[in-house]
Motif scaffolding. Structure first.
Motif, short mmCIF file in Angstrom:
data_model
loop_
_atom_site.label_atom_id
_atom_site.label_comp_id
_atom_site.label_asym_id
_atom_site.label_seq_id
_atom_site.Cartn_x
_atom_site.Cartn_y
_atom_site.Cartn_z
N ALA A 126 6.50 77.24 53.67
CA ALA A 126 7.16 76.09 53.05
C ALA A 126 8.13 75.46 54.03
O ALA A 126 8.65 76.12 54.94
CB ALA A 126 7.89 76.52 51.78
N SER A 127 8.37 74.17 53.82
CA SER A 127 9.35 73.43 54.60
C SER A 127 10.09 72.50 53.65
O SER A 127 9.61 71.42 53.30
CB SER A 127 8.67 72.62 55.71
OG SER A 127 9.61 71.89 56.46
N PHE A 128 11.26 72.96 53.18
CA PHE A 128 12.08 72.21 52.24
C PHE A 128 13.54 72.26 52.68
O PHE A 128 14.02 73.30 53.17
CB PHE A 128 11.99 72.80 50.83
CG PHE A 128 10.63 72.71 50.21
CD1 PHE A 128 10.03 71.48 49.99
CD2 PHE A 128 9.95 73.85 49.83
CE1 PHE A 128 8.77 71.40 49.42
CE2 PHE A 128 8.70 73.78 49.25
CZ PHE A 128 8.11 72.54 49.04
N ASN A 135 16.45 66.81 44.78
CA ASN A 135 15.10 67.30 44.49
C ASN A 135 15.05 68.78 44.14
O ASN A 135 14.04 69.27 43.64
CB ASN A 135 14.19 67.03 45.69
CG ASN A 135 13.99 65.55 45.94
OD1 ASN A 135 13.45 64.84 45.10
ND2 ASN A 135 14.42 65.07 47.10
N LYS A 136 16.13 69.51 44.43
CA LYS A 136 16.28 70.91 44.00
C LYS A 136 15.10 71.78 44.46
O LYS A 136 14.47 72.48 43.66
CB LYS A 136 16.42 70.98 42.48
CG LYS A 136 17.62 70.21 41.95
CD LYS A 136 17.73 70.29 40.44
CE LYS A 136 18.95 69.53 39.92
NZ LYS A 136 19.07 69.59 38.45
N TRP A 137 14.83 71.72 45.75
CA TRP A 137 13.74 72.54 46.29
C TRP A 137 14.07 74.02 46.20
O TRP A 137 13.15 74.86 46.04
CB TRP A 137 13.47 72.14 47.74
CG TRP A 137 13.12 70.71 47.95
CD1 TRP A 137 13.78 69.79 48.70
CD2 TRP A 137 11.99 70.01 47.40
NE1 TRP A 137 13.16 68.58 48.67
CE2 TRP A 137 12.06 68.68 47.87
CE3 TRP A 137 10.94 70.38 46.56
CZ2 TRP A 137 11.11 67.72 47.53
CZ3 TRP A 137 10.00 69.42 46.22
CH2 TRP A 137 10.08 68.12 46.70
N PHE A 162 14.85 71.15 56.63
CA PHE A 162 14.41 69.79 56.28
C PHE A 162 13.13 69.84 55.48
O PHE A 162 12.39 70.83 55.49
CB PHE A 162 14.22 68.93 57.53
CG PHE A 162 13.05 69.32 58.37
CD1 PHE A 162 13.21 70.19 59.43
CD2 PHE A 162 11.79 68.82 58.10
CE1 PHE A 162 12.12 70.56 60.20
CE2 PHE A 162 10.69 69.18 58.87
CZ PHE A 162 10.88 70.06 59.92
N THR A 163 12.87 68.76 54.76
CA THR A 163 11.68 68.63 53.94
C THR A 163 10.57 68.01 54.76
O THR A 163 10.81 67.13 55.59
CB THR A 163 11.97 67.77 52.70
OG1 THR A 163 13.10 68.34 52.00
CG2 THR A 163 10.78 67.74 51.75
N LEU A 164 9.34 68.46 54.50
CA LEU A 164 8.18 68.01 55.28
C LEU A 164 8.06 66.49 55.27
O LEU A 164 7.85 65.86 56.29
CB LEU A 164 6.91 68.65 54.74
CG LEU A 164 5.63 68.42 55.53
CD1 LEU A 164 5.74 69.03 56.91
CD2 LEU A 164 4.43 68.99 54.78
#
Length: 383
Positions: A126-128, A135-137, A162-164
């Motif tokens: 995962a990449s969040f 967005n509460k990843w 970071f997020t993808l």
């Protein structure tokens, strides 16, 4: 006049095959071994080689296949970094708001799908941005771990910085002040430590881990609880965050089964002159080539077989007196390796001669020029 009538059977070409009776054709059909006649375990094994998209397509073939695809044994990987057109091989890609919402919707549907299948995970990728309060990843990953079987999870590949994909206007209107950046980093670290705590409780058998690391005392303490770790890659989280020698040494000593270690450490300018000690009885592969300014004063690695180290110039201008004062604290890497790595066989992808400990040679000297920071192998005003 006599007319000769030739029978069709006599006129038939010898190469022409006779018609096969229907009973024989049915018997040949009975010899065919269809997929559904295989044992269930064999069917599951065959289907396990399919990717997630193909598995979903197979579920539409018939009812029996649909039941097979629902088995938890076929859902062992949770890969949030792979998504058809979204898998573009780029990190932190800015997209339109509509594209981002589509991807976000897929993430939630994918999570629900894994939970509904009662997945038994072996791999999580995962990449969040775990500090993203909108967005509460972090809550999404925690919800996944709480509702699937992850006791056997063995491979974790997590980028929590970071997020993808990110919407285009997210960075345009965001503040770039150092104070705001510090708050964001603190939120990320806090969420990462909460997730790491959950992993220590739910997934104690992780043997391969790749993630960014903040090198705080809390994070190091949590990481050392994964006693089954064999492969570990730690990337630097924040360039202004230094790593103390005692912290690095305690980490390697606390992981008794560690075989492979890759470190991305950027030593801050204020810490120039610091050297590090590594100690591990099990470590066989060490890669510090992505690091900058990482100098070893002592290595106690009796099982080490391969080392990769690279000297990276950072463009720092130092006068000769300052440079010599710093370098005088550091021993030559050749002496460090000779004393602390009795089983070393390869350095920077080059096979070492059996007699490399007795005396140096041309190829080894060339490698040391590329990787050693001592006075002998670094004589330049530009660092």
């Amino acid at each position: 006049m006599t007319t000769n009538i030739i029978s069709p059977s006599v006129n038939m070409s010898p190469r022409k095959r006779p018609l096969v009776p229907v009973s024989s054709r049915r018997k040949a059909a009975d010899d065919y071994f269809p997929f559904n006649f295989l044992p269930v375990e064999c069917q599951l094994h065959v289907l396990s080689f399919l990717n997630e998209v193909d598995k979903c397509s197979c579920a539409l073939v018939c009812l029996s296949w649909s039941c097979l695809i629902r088995s938890w044994k076929l859902w062992r990987v949770a890969d949030y970094s792979r998504r058809g057109v979204f898998h573009l091989g780029q990190e932190g890609l800015l997209v339109s708001n509509r594209e981002f919402e589509r991807w976000k919707s897929w993430v939630h549907h994918y999570t629900h799908h894994l939970i509904s299948r009662r997945a038994s995970l072996l791999t999580l990728k995962a990449s969040f941005d775990l500090g993203d309060r909108c967005n509460k990843w972090s809550e999404l990953l925690s919800h996944l771990l709480d509702n699937v079987h992850c006791r056997d999870l063995s491979h974790l590949d997590l980028n929590w910085t970071f997020t993808l994909l990110e919407p285009l206007d997210l960075r345009v209107h965001s503040s770039s002040s150092s104070h705001q950046d510090s708050i964001t980093k603190m939120d990320q670290v806090t969420s990462f430590q909460e997730l790491l705590t959950k992993l220590t409780q739910s997934c104690p058998r992780i043997s391969k881990m790749r993630l960014h690391f903040d090198w705080s005392d809390v994070s190091v303490s949590l990481l050392t609880q994964f006693q089954q770790l064999r492969v570990l890659e730690l990337k630097y989280f924040w360039v202004f965050k230094g790593v103390t020698p005692s912290t690095l040494q305690s980490l390697t000593k606390s992981l008794p089964n560690l075989k492979s270690l890759t470190l991305h450490i950027l030593v801050p300018l204020r810490n120039l002159g610091i050297s590090y000690t590594l100690e591990s009885l099990s470590l066989e592969f060490l890669d510090v080539s992505p690091s900058r300014g990482l100098v070893f004063s002592c290595l106690k690695l009796p099982a080490l077989r391969e080392l990769r180290a690279k000297k990276i110039v950072r463009g720092i201008t130092l006068d000769r007196r300052t440079r010599l004062r710093i370098q005088s604290r550091w021993p030559c890497l050749y002496h460090v390796l000779r004393e602390g790595t009795p089983k070393l066989q390869a350095l920077n992808n080059e096979r070492l001669l059996p007699t490399w400990r007795e005396e140096s040679y041309g190829e080894l000297s060339a490698i040391l020029v590329q990787s050693c920071y001592c006075v002998q192998h670094l004589d330049s005003w530009l660092w």
